[in-house]
Design a protein around this motif. Sequence first.
Motif, PDB file in Angstrom:
ATOM      1  N   PRO A   1     -21.992-115.522 -42.501  1.00 10.96           N
ATOM      2  CA  PRO A   1     -21.099-116.666 -42.645  1.00 10.96           C
ATOM      3  C   PRO A   1     -21.491-117.789 -41.686  1.00 10.96           C
ATOM      4  CG  PRO A   1     -20.002-114.956 -41.395  1.00 10.96           C
ATOM      5  CD  PRO A   1     -21.337-114.413 -41.800  1.00 10.96           C
ATOM      6  N   SER A   2     -21.277-119.013 -42.151  1.00 14.30           N
ATOM      7  CA  SER A   2     -21.632-120.175 -41.345  1.00 14.30           C
ATOM      8  C   SER A   2     -20.807-121.364 -41.804  1.00 14.30           C
ATOM      9  CB  SER A   2     -23.119-120.485 -41.486  1.00 14.30           C
ATOM     10  OG  SER A   2     -23.428-121.649 -40.767  1.00 14.30           O
ATOM     11  N   GLU A   3     -20.452-122.214 -40.875  1.00 12.45           N
ATOM     12  CA  GLU A   3     -19.720-123.430 -41.189  1.00 12.45           C
ATOM     13  C   GLU A   3     -20.655-124.633 -41.322  1.00 12.45           C
ATOM     14  OE1 GLU A   3     -16.464-123.634 -41.878  1.00 12.45           O
ATOM     15  OE2 GLU A   3     -16.379-121.453 -41.659  1.00 12.45           O
ATOM     16  N   GLU A   4     -21.922-124.448 -41.023  1.00 15.16           N
ATOM     17  CA  GLU A   4     -22.865-125.570 -41.064  1.00 15.16           C
ATOM     18  C   GLU A   4     -23.392-125.801 -42.472  1.00 15.16           C
ATOM     19  OE1 GLU A   4     -27.154-123.871 -39.847  1.00 15.16           O
ATOM     20  OE2 GLU A   4     -25.613-123.673 -38.298  1.00 15.16           O
ATOM     21  N   GLU A   5     -24.006-126.962 -42.675  1.00 14.05           N
ATOM     22  CA  GLU A   5     -24.618-127.308 -43.955  1.00 14.05           C
ATOM     23  C   GLU A   5     -26.063-126.831 -43.967  1.00 14.05           C
ATOM     24  OE1 GLU A   5     -24.233-131.519 -44.387  1.00 14.05           O
ATOM     25  OE2 GLU A   5     -22.197-131.359 -45.158  1.00 14.05           O
ATOM     26  N   PHE A   6     -26.541-126.444 -45.150  1.00 13.55           N
ATOM     27  CA  PHE A   6     -27.910-126.002 -45.314  1.00 13.55           C
ATOM     28  C   PHE A   6     -28.640-126.976 -46.225  1.00 13.55           C
ATOM     29  CE2 PHE A   6     -25.338-122.221 -44.554  1.00 13.55           C
ATOM     30  CZ  PHE A   6     -25.987-121.705 -43.450  1.00 13.55           C
ATOM     31  N   ASP A   7     -29.877-127.286 -45.868  1.00 15.61           N
ATOM     32  CA  ASP A   7     -30.675-128.229 -46.633  1.00 15.61           C
ATOM     33  C   ASP A   7     -31.425-127.526 -47.744  1.00 15.61           C
ATOM     34  OD1 ASP A   7     -29.939-130.420 -45.045  1.00 15.61           O
ATOM     35  OD2 ASP A   7     -31.510-129.970 -43.583  1.00 15.61           O
ATOM     36  N   LEU A   8     -31.441-128.143 -48.910  1.00  8.36           N
ATOM     37  CA  LEU A   8     -32.232-127.684 -50.044  1.00  8.36           C
ATOM     38  C   LEU A   8     -33.231-128.784 -50.333  1.00  8.36           C
ATOM     39  CD1 LEU A   8     -29.264-126.402 -52.187  1.00  8.36           C
ATOM     40  CD2 LEU A   8     -30.906-125.005 -50.989  1.00  8.36           C
ATOM     41  N   VAL A   9     -34.514-128.454 -50.248  1.00  4.07           N
ATOM     42  CA  VAL A   9     -35.558-129.463 -50.365  1.00  4.07           C
ATOM     43  C   VAL A   9     -36.632-128.978 -51.343  1.00  4.07           C
ATOM     44  CG1 VAL A   9     -35.196-130.383 -48.037  1.00  4.07           C
ATOM     45  CG2 VAL A   9     -36.771-128.482 -48.375  1.00  4.07           C
ATOM     46  N   PRO A  10     -37.442-129.900 -51.860  1.00  2.00           N
ATOM     47  CA  PRO A  10     -38.590-129.460 -52.663  1.00  2.00           C
ATOM     48  C   PRO A  10     -39.568-128.701 -51.778  1.00  2.00           C
ATOM     49  CG  PRO A  10     -38.218-131.809 -52.919  1.00  2.00           C
ATOM     50  CD  PRO A  10     -37.337-131.348 -51.820  1.00  2.00           C
TER      51      PRO A  10
ATOM     52  N   LEU B   1     -39.111-137.202 -57.658  1.00  2.00           N
ATOM     53  CA  LEU B   1     -37.821-137.815 -57.976  1.00  2.00           C
ATOM     54  C   LEU B   1     -37.010-138.133 -56.724  1.00  2.00           C
ATOM     55  CD1 LEU B   1     -36.769-135.559 -60.975  1.00  2.00           C
ATOM     56  CD2 LEU B   1     -37.596-137.913 -61.079  1.00  2.00           C
ATOM     57  N   GLY B   2     -37.480-137.710 -55.562  1.00  2.00           N
ATOM     58  CA  GLY B   2     -36.767-137.969 -54.317  1.00  2.00           C
ATOM     59  C   GLY B   2     -35.495-137.144 -54.175  1.00  2.00           C
ATOM     60  N   LEU B   3     -35.499-135.935 -54.728  1.00  2.00           N
ATOM     61  CA  LEU B   3     -34.309-135.101 -54.706  1.00  2.00           C
ATOM     62  C   LEU B   3     -34.219-134.279 -53.426  1.00  2.00           C
ATOM     63  CD1 LEU B   3     -34.401-133.744 -58.356  1.00  2.00           C
ATOM     64  CD2 LEU B   3     -32.857-135.464 -57.438  1.00  2.00           C
ATOM     65  N   SER B   4     -33.029-134.161 -52.926  1.00  2.00           N
ATOM     66  CA  SER B   4     -32.700-133.237 -51.843  1.00  2.00           C
ATOM     67  C   SER B   4     -31.209-132.963 -51.932  1.00  2.00           C
ATOM     68  CB  SER B   4     -33.078-133.802 -50.474  1.00  2.00           C
ATOM     69  OG  SER B   4     -32.286-134.927 -50.179  1.00  2.00           O
ATOM     70  N   ALA B   5     -30.771-131.899 -51.291  1.00  2.00           N
ATOM     71  CA  ALA B   5     -29.362-131.538 -51.375  1.00  2.00           C
ATOM     72  C   ALA B   5     -28.935-130.841 -50.095  1.00  2.00           C
ATOM     73  CB  ALA B   5     -29.117-130.629 -52.576  1.00  2.00           C
ATOM     74  N   THR B   6     -27.631-130.857 -49.859  1.00  2.00           N
ATOM     75  CA  THR B   6     -27.043-130.072 -48.783  1.00  2.00           C
ATOM     76  C   THR B   6     -26.006-129.140 -49.392  1.00  2.00           C
ATOM     77  OG1 THR B   6     -25.377-131.766 -48.331  1.00  2.00           O
ATOM     78  CG2 THR B   6     -27.398-131.830 -47.009  1.00  2.00           C
ATOM     79  N   LEU B   7     -25.946-127.942 -48.866  1.00  2.00           N
ATOM     80  CA  LEU B   7     -25.034-126.915 -49.356  1.00  2.00           C
ATOM     81  C   LEU B   7     -24.086-126.523 -48.244  1.00  2.00           C
ATOM     82  CD1 LEU B   7     -24.226-124.480 -51.314  1.00  2.00           C
ATOM     83  CD2 LEU B   7     -25.962-123.204 -50.083  1.00  2.00           C
ATOM     84  N   GLN B   8     -22.815-126.399 -48.593  1.00  2.00           N
ATOM     85  CA  GLN B   8     -21.833-125.890 -47.649  1.00  2.00           C
ATOM     86  C   GLN B   8     -20.923-124.924 -48.388  1.00  2.00           C
ATOM     87  OE1 GLN B   8     -19.574-128.826 -45.528  1.00  2.00           O
ATOM     88  NE2 GLN B   8     -19.001-127.366 -43.959  1.00  2.00           N
ATOM     89  N   ILE B   9     -20.738-123.729 -47.807  1.00  2.00           N
ATOM     90  CA  ILE B   9     -19.873-122.709 -48.394  1.00  2.00           C
ATOM     91  C   ILE B   9     -18.808-122.350 -47.378  1.00  2.00           C
ATOM     92  CG2 ILE B   9     -19.737-120.355 -49.270  1.00  2.00           C
ATOM     93  CD1 ILE B   9     -22.532-120.644 -50.359  1.00  2.00           C
ATOM     94  N   ASP B  10     -17.560-122.451 -47.811  1.00  2.00           N
ATOM     95  CA  ASP B  10     -16.430-122.051 -46.970  1.00  2.00           C
ATOM     96  C   ASP B  10     -16.072-120.621 -47.339  1.00  2.00           C
ATOM     97  OD1 ASP B  10     -14.124-121.713 -45.539  1.00  2.00           O
ATOM     98  OD2 ASP B  10     -13.178-123.562 -46.230  1.00  2.00           O
ATOM     99  N   ASN B  11     -16.343-119.690 -46.445  1.00  2.00           N
ATOM    100  CA  ASN B  11     -16.093-118.278 -46.735  1.00  2.00           C
ATOM    101  C   ASN B  11     -14.614-117.934 -46.814  1.00  2.00           C
ATOM    102  OD1 ASN B  11     -18.596-117.199 -47.250  1.00  2.00           O
ATOM    103  ND2 ASN B  11     -18.962-116.556 -45.155  1.00  2.00           N
ATOM    104  N   LEU B  12     -13.750-118.741 -46.230  1.00  2.00           N
ATOM    105  CA  LEU B  12     -12.315-118.454 -46.295  1.00  2.00           C
ATOM    106  C   LEU B  12     -11.741-118.795 -47.664  1.00  2.00           C
ATOM    107  CD1 LEU B  12     -11.168-119.697 -42.768  1.00  2.00           C
ATOM    108  CD2 LEU B  12     -11.560-117.360 -43.533  1.00  2.00           C
ATOM    109  N   THR B  13     -12.084-119.960 -48.192  1.00  2.00           N
ATOM    110  CA  THR B  13     -11.533-120.398 -49.481  1.00  2.00           C
ATOM    111  C   THR B  13     -12.455-120.088 -50.647  1.00  2.00           C
ATOM    112  OG1 THR B  13     -12.490-122.603 -49.268  1.00  2.00           O
ATOM    113  CG2 THR B  13     -10.276-122.264 -48.357  1.00  2.00           C
TER     114      THR B  13
END
Length: 168
Positions: free
Chosen positions: A157-166, A68-80
């Motif tokens: 904790p991290s401010e960077e984005e993480f890749d979610l891939v098949p 399906l050509g799916l991929s995603a990026t995740l970002q979590i702000d630990n402060l908010t």
Amino acid sequence: MSSSSVTPWYKQFWPWFLLGLLFSSIAFSMLFLFFSIRYYDGSISGDYYERGLGINQQLAKQEHASDLGLSATLQIDNLTGDVVIDLTGERQPETLHLALIFPTDSDFDRELTLTHVRDGRYVTTIEEPLQYRWYLQLQPETGDSAEWRLTGEARFPSEEEFDLVPGI
């Protein structure tokens, strides 16, 4: 005639040394027994054979996500506590389910439901800030009946984005 006085046994070194070894081995055995009961991790499940057979199903889900050509990026702000996922590909369901899996203790595992806000962006909030390393699994629904799955790994904790891939 030589008069040598023999000291009683309880005033000699060797009996106490041998008794000390015996009592210390008993004390350490009880301590190890206590910790093994208190912190039992249950590492082997009773249905390990069925779970092993389910690996092919998980691989099929990840191959379907790749098709399906799916991929995603995740970002979590630990402060908010904001959790944002940007999903790209053919499918854009109304909700996504993110499993945060702690590698060593399943008591820390978390399940989050993210809602679609616009153009492949999904949001939710998390109550407590994350720390350490986590495995990530993103699916359109919870459980084993999901059509596809994306996976990843993150260290918080991290401010960077993480890749979610098949893939595994």
